[in-house]
Design an enzyme around this catalytic site. Structure first.
Site, PDB file in Angstrom:
ATOM      1  N   ASP A  80      -3.040 -48.833  10.027  1.00  7.42           N
ATOM      2  CA  ASP A  80      -1.947 -48.348   9.187  1.00  7.42           C
ATOM      3  C   ASP A  80      -1.814 -47.086   9.171  1.00  7.42           C
ATOM      4  O   ASP A  80      -2.747 -46.474   9.756  1.00  7.42           O
ATOM      5  CB  ASP A  80      -2.571 -48.950   7.519  1.00  7.42           C
ATOM      6  CG  ASP A  80      -1.438 -49.020   6.692  1.00  7.42           C
ATOM      7  OD1 ASP A  80      -0.287 -48.713   7.140  1.00  7.42           O
ATOM      8  OD2 ASP A  80      -1.726 -49.125   5.268  1.00  7.42           O
ATOM      9  N   LYS A  81      -1.013 -46.522   8.260  1.00  3.05           N
ATOM     10  CA  LYS A  81      -0.593 -45.120   8.260  1.00  3.05           C
ATOM     11  C   LYS A  81      -0.235 -45.050   6.508  1.00  3.05           C
ATOM     12  O   LYS A  81       0.233 -45.896   5.910  1.00  3.05           O
ATOM     13  CB  LYS A  81       0.702 -44.648   9.003  1.00  3.05           C
ATOM     14  CG  LYS A  81       1.416 -43.534   8.626  1.00  3.05           C
ATOM     15  CD  LYS A  81       2.501 -43.766   7.742  1.00  3.05           C
ATOM     16  CE  LYS A  81       3.147 -42.343   7.374  1.00  3.05           C
ATOM     17  NZ  LYS A  81       4.268 -42.646   6.071  1.00  3.05           N
ATOM     18  N   HIS A  82      -0.583 -43.646   6.120  1.00  4.48           N
ATOM     19  CA  HIS A  82      -0.236 -43.410   4.932  1.00  4.48           C
ATOM     20  C   HIS A  82       0.209 -41.959   4.696  1.00  4.48           C
ATOM     21  O   HIS A  82      -0.150 -41.073   5.335  1.00  4.48           O
ATOM     22  CB  HIS A  82      -1.569 -43.539   3.870  1.00  4.48           C
ATOM     23  CG  HIS A  82      -1.100 -43.498   2.522  1.00  4.48           C
ATOM     24  ND1 HIS A  82      -0.795 -44.674   1.567  1.00  4.48           N
ATOM     25  CD2 HIS A  82      -1.288 -42.524   1.696  1.00  4.48           C
ATOM     26  CE1 HIS A  82      -0.424 -44.165   0.294  1.00  4.48           C
ATOM     27  NE2 HIS A  82      -0.792 -42.960   0.311  1.00  4.48           N
ATOM     28  N   SER A  83       1.300 -41.840   3.975  1.00  8.57           N
ATOM     29  CA  SER A  83       1.648 -40.296   3.633  1.00  8.57           C
ATOM     30  C   SER A  83       1.285 -40.035   2.256  1.00  8.57           C
ATOM     31  O   SER A  83       1.265 -40.674   1.348  1.00  8.57           O
ATOM     32  CB  SER A  83       3.124 -40.372   3.792  1.00  8.57           C
ATOM     33  OG  SER A  83       3.753 -39.120   3.266  1.00  8.57           O
ATOM     34  N   THR A 120       7.607 -45.792  -1.546  1.00 10.94           N
ATOM     35  CA  THR A 120       8.047 -46.897  -0.500  1.00 10.94           C
ATOM     36  C   THR A 120       8.338 -48.136  -1.321  1.00 10.94           C
ATOM     37  O   THR A 120       9.423 -48.710  -0.968  1.00 10.94           O
ATOM     38  CB  THR A 120       7.006 -47.062   0.584  1.00 10.94           C
ATOM     39  OG1 THR A 120       6.647 -45.842   1.180  1.00 10.94           O
ATOM     40  CG2 THR A 120       7.196 -48.246   1.554  1.00 10.94           C
ATOM     41  N   ARG A 168      -1.775 -40.579 -13.527  1.00  7.03           N
ATOM     42  CA  ARG A 168      -1.609 -39.246 -12.930  1.00  7.03           C
ATOM     43  C   ARG A 168      -0.246 -39.061 -12.863  1.00  7.03           C
ATOM     44  O   ARG A 168       0.263 -37.834 -12.672  1.00  7.03           O
ATOM     45  CB  ARG A 168      -2.236 -39.526 -11.398  1.00  7.03           C
ATOM     46  CG  ARG A 168      -3.835 -39.457 -11.219  1.00  7.03           C
ATOM     47  CD  ARG A 168      -4.206 -39.779  -9.940  1.00  7.03           C
ATOM     48  NE  ARG A 168      -3.643 -38.780  -8.765  1.00  7.03           N
ATOM     49  CZ  ARG A 168      -3.507 -39.233  -7.464  1.00  7.03           C
ATOM     50  NH1 ARG A 168      -3.696 -40.410  -7.337  1.00  7.03           N
ATOM     51  NH2 ARG A 168      -2.947 -38.454  -6.750  1.00  7.03           N
ATOM     52  N   SER A 183      -7.458 -42.260  -3.956  1.00  9.01           N
ATOM     53  CA  SER A 183      -6.599 -43.067  -4.355  1.00  9.01           C
ATOM     54  C   SER A 183      -5.953 -43.786  -2.953  1.00  9.01           C
ATOM     55  O   SER A 183      -5.986 -44.915  -2.895  1.00  9.01           O
ATOM     56  CB  SER A 183      -5.176 -42.293  -4.757  1.00  9.01           C
ATOM     57  OG  SER A 183      -4.056 -43.359  -5.216  1.00  9.01           O
ATOM     58  N   LYS A 187      -7.547 -47.868  -1.372  1.00  7.79           N
ATOM     59  CA  LYS A 187      -6.492 -49.234  -0.905  1.00  7.79           C
ATOM     60  C   LYS A 187      -6.744 -49.571   0.572  1.00  7.79           C
ATOM     61  O   LYS A 187      -6.743 -50.742   0.969  1.00  7.79           O
ATOM     62  CB  LYS A 187      -5.062 -48.750  -1.238  1.00  7.79           C
ATOM     63  CG  LYS A 187      -4.720 -48.435  -2.690  1.00  7.79           C
ATOM     64  CD  LYS A 187      -3.316 -48.343  -2.924  1.00  7.79           C
ATOM     65  CE  LYS A 187      -2.548 -46.878  -2.532  1.00  7.79           C
ATOM     66  NZ  LYS A 187      -3.125 -45.859  -3.390  1.00  7.79           N
ATOM     67  N   LYS A 188      -6.960 -48.321   1.244  1.00  4.37           N
ATOM     68  CA  LYS A 188      -7.140 -48.564   2.681  1.00  4.37           C
ATOM     69  C   LYS A 188      -8.472 -49.181   3.056  1.00  4.37           C
ATOM     70  O   LYS A 188      -8.423 -50.288   3.935  1.00  4.37           O
ATOM     71  CB  LYS A 188      -7.039 -47.389   3.403  1.00  4.37           C
ATOM     72  CG  LYS A 188      -5.515 -46.489   3.344  1.00  4.37           C
ATOM     73  CD  LYS A 188      -4.481 -47.487   3.582  1.00  4.37           C
ATOM     74  CE  LYS A 188      -3.085 -46.891   3.273  1.00  4.37           C
ATOM     75  NZ  LYS A 188      -1.876 -47.627   3.397  1.00  4.37           N
TER      76      LYS A 188
END
Length: 435
Positions: A80-83, A120, A168, A183, A187-188
């Protein structure tokens, strides 16, 4: 556990132990804390920070507040990827299907808009019927059969983070390195990943405007994730201007479809998408080098395989099967569209990317309060990149608004967010570093 005592200790700069953090997060997940208590805890962390041990404890507690996904029956690498969030940042929408078309399984748990940045999930909700919170069985089936699924947190996946995330957003505690780290990674970890690539934004449109702070955040994320057993790296990318040429929800979804159709080549957006695809493929062992990985990603796009994966994901999650072929049938358009004229001739030398994100919220495309409804139609499109030569009166963007008054306000605001210079600016590279 007395919540106010934990809040007081963190407010006073004390280091919380794992048991205290675990009990506080358990109470948060069980609905036993008020929004005031959650906000006070977040603000205390914002001011006093957390040690690495505290961040690990917070991350694990949030990951363990719900279910952990299992992928034993899928014979692809789970990646996966996260920004960390930006303006016009719709990379995930294209990256997930590209990575899946190249042989990865991508269970992408995404978020809504946070502060001035777009989310997203909000973009995906501009697609009629798309289910952002499918049950666990459907989520698993989509990942297995389509190769990727982009969804939101379900009630059973890191539920503590879901509530903390919402608070937040409206308490000015978004840009806290410990809270961002926990955070993202909770999730990951709950998603059962094997590898993870992180996009840490830096610039005036990012939560980390300072390069040094961005590197600290990236290091925190990489160290905590690797320490938890997920092979992780981070790219630091520039957010001193919108990444795509659109900012909004439906307008960014159109941008995604154009990208998958090959109509967004040689852009900053393409550079970032391909860089992350390459990093994911190399990190997962699917490609031996970045050059090989980039060739694979480009082929996934040019062959139409990535578009096919995206279409199947959308269809399996309740969206229209012919979205790519007929986007105008499904993606709503705002009733008013007005160009933003350049106030004078010169070069687009700089912009306030954060201000552009705030202007999307002012149009109704984002939230001021967690319960606010979003107008998915509004935003900006056809944003010219910095370094473009413009003549006075030439459009630098197109505003999409619900009415004429909102459009006029947005036109004035967007024009004010850009600085036109007599000399061509020197632009920073979109990929600033790798950690």
């Amino acid at each position: 556990m007395i919540p106010q005592e934990i809040i007081r200790r963190k407010r006073d700069g004390d280091e919380l132990n794992a048991a205290e953090i675990s009990s506080f997060i358990a109470a948060l997940a069980a609905g036993q804390l008020s929004e005031g208590q959650i906000g006070a805890f977040a603000m205390a962390v914002w001011f006093k920070g957390m040690s690495r041990a505290e961040i690990v404890a917070l991350t694990l507690a949030m990951a363990d507040s719900g279910d952990r996904l299992q992928w034993a029956d899928i014979d692809r690498p789970i990646a996966d990827k996260h920004s960390t969030g930006g303006v016009g940042d719709n990379v995930s929408l294209m990256l997930a299907p590209i990575a899946a078309a190249c042989g990865l399984a991508v269970p992408m748990i995404s978020g809504r808009g946070l502060g001035h940045t777009g989310g997203t999930l909000d973009k995906l909700e501009s697609i009629p019927g798309y289910m952002i919170t499918p049950d666990a069985d459907l989520f698993h089936r989509v990942v297995k059969e389509a190769g990727c699924a982009i969804i939101g947190q379900t009630g059973t996946l890191a539920p503590a983070d879901g509530r903390l995330y919402a608070v937040r957003d409206v308490t000015a505690t978004v840009d806290s390195i410990p809270l961002i780290t926990a955070s993202i990674l909770s999730k990951k970890l709950a998603a059962g990943l094997e590898t993870l690539v992180l996009d840490v934004k830096v610039g005036n449109g990012a939560f980390m405007a300072d390069r040094g702070q961005a590197e600290i955040l990236a290091q925190s994320l990489v160290e905590v994730a690797n320490g938890a057993g997920v092979k992780t790296s981070a790219l630091i990318t520039d957010m001193n201007q919108p990444l795509a040429d659109s900012a909004g929800n439906a307008v960014e979804m159109r941008n995604c479809l154009d990208f998958l159709a090959g109509r967004k080549k040689n852009t900053r957006l393409e550079t970032v998408v391909l860089a992350f695809a390459a990093e994911m493929l190399v990190k997962s062992g699917v490609a031996a080098s970045s050059d090989e990985a980039e060739r694979m990603a480009r082929h996934a796009l040019s062959s139409g395989k990535a578009a096919e994966v995206f279409a199947r994901m959308v269809s399996m999650l309740g969206g229209p099967a012919d979205l790519i072929e007929n986007p105008d049938r499904y993606l709503a358009r705002a009733p008013v569209a007005k160009p933003v004229p350049a106030p004078r001739s010169g070069w687009l030398g700089a912009c306030d990317a954060r201000g552009i994100g705030v202007s999307v919220i002012d149009l109704g495309g984002g939230r001021r309060h967690p319960a606010d409804r979003i107008d998915h139609r509004v935003g900006f499109s056809e944003l010219l990149p910095l370094g473009t030569r413009v003549n006075a009166g030439e459009p630098i963007a197109l505003v999409h608004a619900a009415d004429d008054a909102a459009a006029e306000r947005a036109v004035a605001a967007l024009a004010a967010h850009y600085r036109i210079t007599e000399e061509k600016p020197e632009l920073t590279p979109v990929i600033a570093g790798l950690i």
